[in-house]
Design an enzyme around this catalytic site. Sequence first.
Site, PDB file in Angstrom:
ATOM      1  N   SER A   1      -6.549   0.519  -2.670  1.00 58.86           N
ATOM      2  CA  SER A   1      -7.277  -0.528  -3.380  1.00 58.86           C
ATOM      3  C   SER A   1      -6.761  -0.709  -4.809  1.00 58.86           C
ATOM      4  CB  SER A   1      -8.773  -0.189  -3.407  1.00 58.86           C
ATOM      5  OG  SER A   1      -9.300  -0.209  -2.094  1.00 58.86           O
TER       6      SER A   1
ATOM      7  N   GLY B   1      -3.325 -14.334   2.854  1.00 59.54           N
ATOM      8  CA  GLY B   1      -3.475 -13.315   3.883  1.00 59.54           C
ATOM      9  C   GLY B   1      -4.924 -13.041   4.217  1.00 59.54           C
TER      10      GLY B   1
ATOM     11  N   MET C   1     -24.517  -6.180  24.490  1.00 57.78           N
ATOM     12  CA  MET C   1     -25.115  -7.019  25.533  1.00 57.78           C
ATOM     13  C   MET C   1     -24.499  -6.755  26.900  1.00 57.78           C
ATOM     14  SD  MET C   1     -25.499 -10.706  23.664  1.00 57.78           S
ATOM     15  CE  MET C   1     -26.924 -11.111  22.652  1.00 57.78           C
ATOM     16  N   HIS C   2     -23.260  -6.291  26.912  1.00 51.07           N
ATOM     17  CA  HIS C   2     -22.617  -5.953  28.185  1.00 51.07           C
ATOM     18  C   HIS C   2     -23.085  -4.606  28.740  1.00 51.07           C
ATOM     19  CE1 HIS C   2     -19.831  -9.248  27.354  1.00 51.07           C
ATOM     20  NE2 HIS C   2     -19.273  -9.070  28.534  1.00 51.07           N
TER      21      HIS C   2
ATOM     22  N   GLY D   1     -23.202  -0.803  29.654  1.00 47.72           N
ATOM     23  CA  GLY D   1     -22.128   0.145  29.955  1.00 47.72           C
ATOM     24  C   GLY D   1     -20.811  -0.524  30.281  1.00 47.72           C
TER      25      GLY D   1
ATOM     26  N   THR E   1       0.820  -1.209   0.000  1.00 39.27           N
ATOM     27  CA  THR E   1       0.000   0.000   0.000  1.00 39.27           C
ATOM     28  C   THR E   1       0.857   1.264   0.000  1.00 39.27           C
ATOM     29  OG1 THR E   1      -1.758  -1.143   1.183  1.00 39.27           O
ATOM     30  CG2 THR E   1      -1.781   1.257   1.281  1.00 39.27           C
TER      31      THR E   1
ATOM     32  N   GLU F   1      -5.863  -6.019   3.766  1.00 41.40           N
ATOM     33  CA  GLU F   1      -5.764  -7.196   2.889  1.00 41.40           C
ATOM     34  C   GLU F   1      -6.762  -7.108   1.728  1.00 41.40           C
ATOM     35  OE1 GLU F   1      -3.182  -8.499   3.565  1.00 41.40           O
ATOM     36  OE2 GLU F   1      -3.028  -9.655   5.400  1.00 41.40           O
TER      37      GLU F   1
END
Length: 418
Positions: free
Chosen positions: A169, A278, A374-375, A377, A163, A400
């Site tokens: 891209s 990769g 779901m946890h 805070g 890159t 990748e």
Amino acid sequence: MAAVGTLSRFVRLSSFVGKSRRLIFNRIQRRGIASCIDPSLGLTDEQKEFQKVAFDFAANEMAPHMAEWDEKEIFPVECMRKAAQLGFGGIYTQPEVGGSGLSRLDTSVIFEALSTGCVSTTAYISIHNMCNWMIDTFGNTEQRERYCPDLCTMDKLASYCLTEPGAGSDAASLLTTAQLKGDHYVLNGSKAFISGGGDTDVYVVMCRTGGKGAKGISCVVVEKGTPGLGFGKKEKKVGWNSQPTRAVIFEDCAVPVTNRLGAEGQGFSIAMKGLNGGRINIASCSLGAAHACVQLARDHLCVRKQFGEPLSSNQFLQFKLAEMATKLVASRLLVREAAHALQENRPDAVALCSMAKLFATDECFTICNQALQMHGGYGYLKDYAVQQFVRDIRVHQILEGTNEVMRLIIARDLLMDS
């Protein structure tokens, strides 16, 4: 025979002792893995042994330090060298140069297990393995013997340089030049977002030795300390903080022609073949994060009470957990099928690798993000591992090859014969 020999080495070196202070492994080890998401299902006995060693290493050597590596941005070289003693520095590199000689499926299983302990560190190990494989596969005998043994032990570390600031891209438009002068190439240009940049020893660099487009690109190996090789500032990132990321800069950097992998003009093909594996590797890292987060979410629902009842009694949350588990298993099956296709060099391998990367990184991020939700805070606190999994795998949808590019590759494969 190589796999059997490696297996005995894995088993022999797998007796790790340590106390995990990380919430994830304390809970997982108490409750165990639900059978419907068991990652060992369908594996051979040998693969289960590889997987167990990787899970043990993740629990004892990585998970206890995961938060500290993230917070202090520590590149855990010594830990990675311990992993290399188990064969994790050259998992699919050939045994004659120090590698484990395992299959792409074996590799996926190992990276998934390691990522339950630290996604960021495992992701760097996967990039290092890709570079090692590229040298092993496309290098000549002298190059393989010069670089691969030290890479397999991780006494030397590798970075992949494709890159550029203006070529992400659209990799075929890269501008870093390598002008032939006598028996050296003189490199000028820069690479962006290079994992390990500045802290690693071997740079597998794609550069332009010919005209425009993919056919003008070659691949050379540049060693740290080469005059003209420099680095930018260390980037501040949302996740992946246990591995440094810097620009790699070439200013009249003279590299011997003998450091070129393959023929002139073969570099783009080498880069893409490396990325096929990769993409499976990084998808496997996403699987490990998602697997850990499904279990973290399950355990939190069982112990957290609201309105006098455990959250696990809430049907909406039960349905969400079921969806997470289903997405995890579907992602795992696709990744493993892509690994089979790549190992067998099937004609559908490139498309399947792209599908696996697209589907698994998208769905696994959704799983981890839902686990954080779901946890409540608590999920947003750095005392809880779930937030780090979310931060660490978000970038997997970008690197990748972005997931937008994965869609292009898949569509072109579908439309090729139309």
